[in-house]
Design a protein around this motif. Structure first.
Motif, PDB file in Angstrom:
ATOM      1  N   VAL A 187       0.868  -1.048  -0.082  1.00  0.00           N
ATOM      2  CA  VAL A 187       0.188   0.078   0.078  1.00  0.00           C
ATOM      3  C   VAL A 187       0.680   0.993   0.143  1.00  0.00           C
ATOM      4  O   VAL A 187       1.901   1.091   0.263  1.00  0.00           O
ATOM      5  CB  VAL A 187      -0.951  -0.030   1.268  1.00  0.00           C
ATOM      6  CG1 VAL A 187      -1.930  -1.042   1.226  1.00  0.00           C
ATOM      7  CG2 VAL A 187      -0.243   0.276   2.538  1.00  0.00           C
ATOM      8  N   CYS A 188       0.173   2.419  -0.367  1.00  0.00           N
ATOM      9  CA  CYS A 188       0.892   3.621  -0.349  1.00  0.00           C
ATOM     10  C   CYS A 188      -0.139   4.753   0.301  1.00  0.00           C
ATOM     11  O   CYS A 188      -1.400   4.425   0.136  1.00  0.00           O
ATOM     12  CB  CYS A 188       1.362   4.041  -1.654  1.00  0.00           C
ATOM     13  SG  CYS A 188       2.516   5.202  -1.654  1.00  0.00           S
ATOM     14  N   GLN A 246      -2.196   6.789   8.158  1.00  0.00           N
ATOM     15  CA  GLN A 246      -1.778   5.945   9.446  1.00  0.00           C
ATOM     16  C   GLN A 246      -2.426   4.592   8.994  1.00  0.00           C
ATOM     17  O   GLN A 246      -2.286   3.623   9.801  1.00  0.00           O
ATOM     18  CB  GLN A 246      -2.976   6.553  10.346  1.00  0.00           C
ATOM     19  CG  GLN A 246      -2.876   7.607  10.914  1.00  0.00           C
ATOM     20  CD  GLN A 246      -3.882   8.914  11.060  1.00  0.00           C
ATOM     21  OE1 GLN A 246      -4.815   8.303  10.814  1.00  0.00           O
ATOM     22  NE2 GLN A 246      -3.548  10.030  11.077  1.00  0.00           N
ATOM     23  N   GLY A 247      -2.474   4.310   7.794  1.00  0.00           N
ATOM     24  CA  GLY A 247      -2.738   3.102   7.112  1.00  0.00           C
ATOM     25  C   GLY A 247      -4.262   2.603   6.925  1.00  0.00           C
ATOM     26  O   GLY A 247      -4.608   1.477   6.966  1.00  0.00           O
ATOM     27  N   MET A 274       1.316  -0.073   8.307  1.00  0.00           N
ATOM     28  CA  MET A 274       2.284   0.692   7.139  1.00  0.00           C
ATOM     29  C   MET A 274       3.629   0.332   7.559  1.00  0.00           C
ATOM     30  O   MET A 274       4.668   0.362   6.462  1.00  0.00           O
ATOM     31  CB  MET A 274       2.216   2.170   7.511  1.00  0.00           C
ATOM     32  CG  MET A 274       0.994   2.850   6.911  1.00  0.00           C
ATOM     33  SD  MET A 274       0.337   2.404   5.555  1.00  0.00           S
ATOM     34  CE  MET A 274       0.952   3.941   4.770  1.00  0.00           C
ATOM     35  N   THR A 275       4.266  -0.146   8.667  1.00  0.00           N
ATOM     36  CA  THR A 275       5.558  -0.824   8.688  1.00  0.00           C
ATOM     37  C   THR A 275       5.747  -2.031   8.105  1.00  0.00           C
ATOM     38  O   THR A 275       6.846  -2.362   7.223  1.00  0.00           O
ATOM     39  CB  THR A 275       5.569  -1.335  10.282  1.00  0.00           C
ATOM     40  OG1 THR A 275       5.378  -0.115  10.949  1.00  0.00           O
ATOM     41  CG2 THR A 275       6.924  -1.809  10.441  1.00  0.00           C
ATOM     42  N   ARG A 285       7.986   0.929  -0.347  1.00  0.00           N
ATOM     43  CA  ARG A 285       9.251   1.672  -0.231  1.00  0.00           C
ATOM     44  C   ARG A 285       9.770   1.335  -1.495  1.00  0.00           C
ATOM     45  O   ARG A 285       9.827   0.179  -2.088  1.00  0.00           O
ATOM     46  CB  ARG A 285      10.093   1.026   0.948  1.00  0.00           C
ATOM     47  CG  ARG A 285       9.574   1.196   2.283  1.00  0.00           C
ATOM     48  CD  ARG A 285      10.210   0.699   3.482  1.00  0.00           C
ATOM     49  NE  ARG A 285       9.627   1.030   4.633  1.00  0.00           N
ATOM     50  CZ  ARG A 285       8.510   0.923   5.058  1.00  0.00           C
ATOM     51  NH1 ARG A 285       7.532   0.096   4.525  1.00  0.00           N
ATOM     52  NH2 ARG A 285       8.327   1.173   6.366  1.00  0.00           N
ATOM     53  N   LEU A 286      10.351   2.349  -1.897  1.00  0.00           N
ATOM     54  CA  LEU A 286      11.220   2.281  -3.293  1.00  0.00           C
ATOM     55  C   LEU A 286      12.727   1.879  -3.003  1.00  0.00           C
ATOM     56  O   LEU A 286      13.118   1.675  -2.154  1.00  0.00           O
ATOM     57  CB  LEU A 286      11.481   3.727  -3.840  1.00  0.00           C
ATOM     58  CG  LEU A 286      10.073   4.414  -4.467  1.00  0.00           C
ATOM     59  CD1 LEU A 286      10.073   5.623  -4.737  1.00  0.00           C
ATOM     60  CD2 LEU A 286       9.258   3.515  -5.566  1.00  0.00           C
TER      61      LEU A 286
END
Length: 100
Positions: A19-20, A60-61, A93-94, A99-100
């Motif tokens: 997710v983003c 916050q996800g 989100m962790t 992540r790129l």
């Protein structure tokens, strides 16, 4: 390329099972500060679009639709179908942030 196309490009690149956030999509599209515009763009996708809108959540996800609404349930089911654990409308989100 216009703003919407830049947002579509970023959202389309979010990998399956990740997710983003709206703000991060805006930033990666070269539109820092346009998180609400990203939300508006996702809400108004062309009919039949294959853009994975369900992979975009708030910072916050959390799923941004009202809890229990049809749209909330649709997004939650789409995320779960990709193996993303959704608990009370929220994803980690962790664990799932792209992540790129």
């Amino acid at each position: 390329m216009n703003k919407q196309e830049m947002i579509y490009q970023v959202v389309s690149a979010i990998p399956h099972g990740m997710v983003c956030s709206y703000g991060e999509v805006a930033k990666r599209a070269g539109l820092p500060g346009y998180a609400r515009y990203v939300g508006h763009t996702m809400k108004n996708l062309p009919k039949g679009s294959r853009i994975p809108w369900h992979r975009v959540v708030n910072s916050q996800g959390k799923i941004s639709f009202p809890f229990g609404s049809d749209s909330f349930i649709k997004q939650q089911e789409a995320l779960r179908s990709e193996g993303i654990l959704v608990n009370k409308g929220k994803v980690s989100m962790t664990k799932y942030f792209w992540r790129l």
